[in-house]
Scaffold this motif. Structure first.
Motif, PDB file in Angstrom:
ATOM      1  N   ALA A  85       0.818  -1.219   0.000  1.00 19.56           N
ATOM      2  CA  ALA A  85       0.000   0.000   0.000  1.00 19.56           C
ATOM      3  C   ALA A  85       0.853   1.271   0.000  1.00 19.56           C
ATOM      4  N   LEU A  86       2.149   1.131   0.152  1.00 17.08           N
ATOM      5  CA  LEU A  86       3.029   2.295   0.298  1.00 17.08           C
ATOM      6  C   LEU A  86       2.954   3.250  -0.891  1.00 17.08           C
ATOM      7  N   ASP A  87       2.938   2.729  -2.104  1.00 16.73           N
ATOM      8  CA  ASP A  87       2.912   3.595  -3.285  1.00 16.73           C
ATOM      9  C   ASP A  87       1.643   4.430  -3.376  1.00 16.73           C
ATOM     10  N   PHE A  88       0.557   3.952  -2.783  1.00 12.57           N
ATOM     11  CA  PHE A  88      -0.701   4.689  -2.824  1.00 12.57           C
ATOM     12  C   PHE A  88      -0.852   5.635  -1.641  1.00 12.57           C
ATOM     13  N   ILE A  89      -0.247   5.288  -0.515  1.00 12.28           N
ATOM     14  CA  ILE A  89      -0.364   6.112   0.689  1.00 12.28           C
ATOM     15  C   ILE A  89       0.655   7.252   0.706  1.00 12.28           C
ATOM     16  N   ALA A  90       1.847   7.018   0.201  1.00 10.89           N
ATOM     17  CA  ALA A  90       2.941   7.987   0.308  1.00 10.89           C
ATOM     18  C   ALA A  90       2.619   9.368  -0.277  1.00 10.89           C
ATOM     19  N   PRO A  91       1.973   9.498  -1.436  1.00  7.40           N
ATOM     20  CA  PRO A  91       1.718  10.850  -1.952  1.00  7.40           C
ATOM     21  C   PRO A  91       0.768  11.674  -1.090  1.00  7.40           C
ATOM     22  N   TYR A  92      -0.063  11.028  -0.283  1.00 10.08           N
ATOM     23  CA  TYR A  92      -1.058  11.739   0.515  1.00 10.08           C
ATOM     24  C   TYR A  92      -0.693  11.824   1.994  1.00 10.08           C
ATOM     25  N   LYS A  96       5.697  12.969   7.698  1.00  7.88           N
ATOM     26  CA  LYS A  96       6.787  12.272   7.022  1.00  7.88           C
ATOM     27  C   LYS A  96       8.050  12.348   7.853  1.00  7.88           C
ATOM     28  N   VAL A  97       8.901  11.353   7.665  1.00  9.56           N
ATOM     29  CA  VAL A  97      10.203  11.291   8.312  1.00  9.56           C
ATOM     30  C   VAL A  97      11.222  10.960   7.242  1.00  9.56           C
ATOM     31  N   TRP A  98      12.329  11.715   7.211  1.00 11.04           N
ATOM     32  CA  TRP A  98      13.405  11.450   6.266  1.00 11.04           C
ATOM     33  C   TRP A  98      14.594  10.898   7.039  1.00 11.04           C
ATOM     34  N   ASN A 124       5.011  19.563  13.705  1.00  9.74           N
ATOM     35  CA  ASN A 124       3.792  19.217  14.435  1.00  9.74           C
ATOM     36  C   ASN A 124       3.381  17.751  14.286  1.00  9.74           C
ATOM     37  N   THR A 125       4.346  16.865  14.141  1.00 14.52           N
ATOM     38  CA  THR A 125       4.030  15.440  14.115  1.00 14.52           C
ATOM     39  C   THR A 125       3.686  15.007  15.529  1.00 14.52           C
ATOM     40  N   PRO A 126       2.475  14.499  15.753  1.00 10.33           N
ATOM     41  CA  PRO A 126       2.118  14.074  17.109  1.00 10.33           C
ATOM     42  C   PRO A 126       2.727  12.719  17.461  1.00 10.33           C
ATOM     43  N   LYS A 127       2.785  12.481  18.742  1.00 12.33           N
ATOM     44  CA  LYS A 127       3.302  11.215  19.245  1.00 12.33           C
ATOM     45  C   LYS A 127       2.315  10.095  18.915  1.00 12.33           C
ATOM     46  N   TYR A 128       2.832   8.935  18.556  1.00 18.71           N
ATOM     47  CA  TYR A 128       2.062   7.724  18.239  1.00 18.71           C
ATOM     48  C   TYR A 128       1.141   7.897  17.035  1.00 18.71           C
ATOM     49  N   ASN A 129       1.517   8.712  16.097  1.00 18.24           N
ATOM     50  CA  ASN A 129       0.744   8.839  14.865  1.00 18.24           C
ATOM     51  C   ASN A 129       1.534   8.194  13.726  1.00 18.24           C
ATOM     52  N   VAL A 133       8.130   6.862   5.989  1.00 22.82           N
ATOM     53  CA  VAL A 133       9.578   6.997   6.098  1.00 22.82           C
ATOM     54  C   VAL A 133      10.169   7.113   4.697  1.00 22.82           C
ATOM     55  N   TYR A 134      10.972   8.156   4.489  1.00 23.75           N
ATOM     56  CA  TYR A 134      11.592   8.442   3.202  1.00 23.75           C
ATOM     57  C   TYR A 134      13.110   8.465   3.328  1.00 23.75           C
TER      58      TYR A 134
END
Length: 180
Positions: A85-92, A96-98, A124-129, A133-134
């Motif tokens: 599912a990564l290819d469909f989820i990643a654009p939206y 994100k984490v690099w 503003n990335t919340p904890k446990y969300n 990963v890029y």
């Protein structure tokens, strides 16, 4: 092959909303046609209406798969997202984490991400969300769960965990016998 029930749809959309938020509508109403989620042998498939029509011509016992497998329901009725599912989820993705180049290989081996391997993280990335990963070159590697918020990441020591591993593209090699 059948449509998802209301409870299954709710569980699936709750899991997807952890990663892409309200962009679930963009997955279903695409410019190239309508797409839906279907359940076959406890696996959830994402496919177009045209593929569903073709797949309905085959008996259920003979149908192996159709569309893209987004994940599966466990025996306790929890949904586990697959790497396909990564290819469909990643654009939206909302968060994100690099990773730095030295941490990419460790993540692809199935390990969690420590702060010393963190290149960037969205504000503003919340904890446990859920996070995608890029690499530093914006190539999606997998997804995980943020162990710390963005603010906590700045103040933590270099060896503390910042992302819990969920799935990565290295799973194709590690689990090729189990993936169908």
């Amino acid at each position: 092959m059948r449509p998802l029930t209301d409870d299954e749809t709710k569980i699936l959309f709750e899991k997807l909303s952890k990663y892409i938020g309200d962009n679930i509508r963009m997955l279903l109403e695409r410019p190239d046609g309508l797409y839906t989620f279907r359940l076959h042998r406890e696996r959830v498939y994402y496919c177009s209406e045209a593929i569903i029509k073709f797949a309905s011509n085959f008996p259920r016992k003979e149908l192996l798969s159709f569309g893209t497998c987004f994940g599966r329901f466990t025996k306790t009725r929890k949904f586990r997202l697959h790497i396909t599912a990564l290819d469909f989820i990643a654009p939206y993705a909302k968060f994100k984490v690099w990773l730095k180049p030295n941490a990419e290989q460790q993540f692809l081996y199935g390990h969690n991400v420590v702060k010393s391997g963190l290149g960037r993280i969205t504000e503003n990335t919340p904890k446990y969300n859920g996070v995608i990963v890029y690499t530093m070159n914006d190539v999606p590697l997998g997804f995980g769960v943020a162990a710390k918020s963005t603010i906590e990441c700045r103040a933590t020591d270099p060896m503390s965990l910042v992302v819990f591993h969920q799935a990565d593209v290295g799973e194709f090699l590690r689990n090729e016998d189990a993936l169908t």
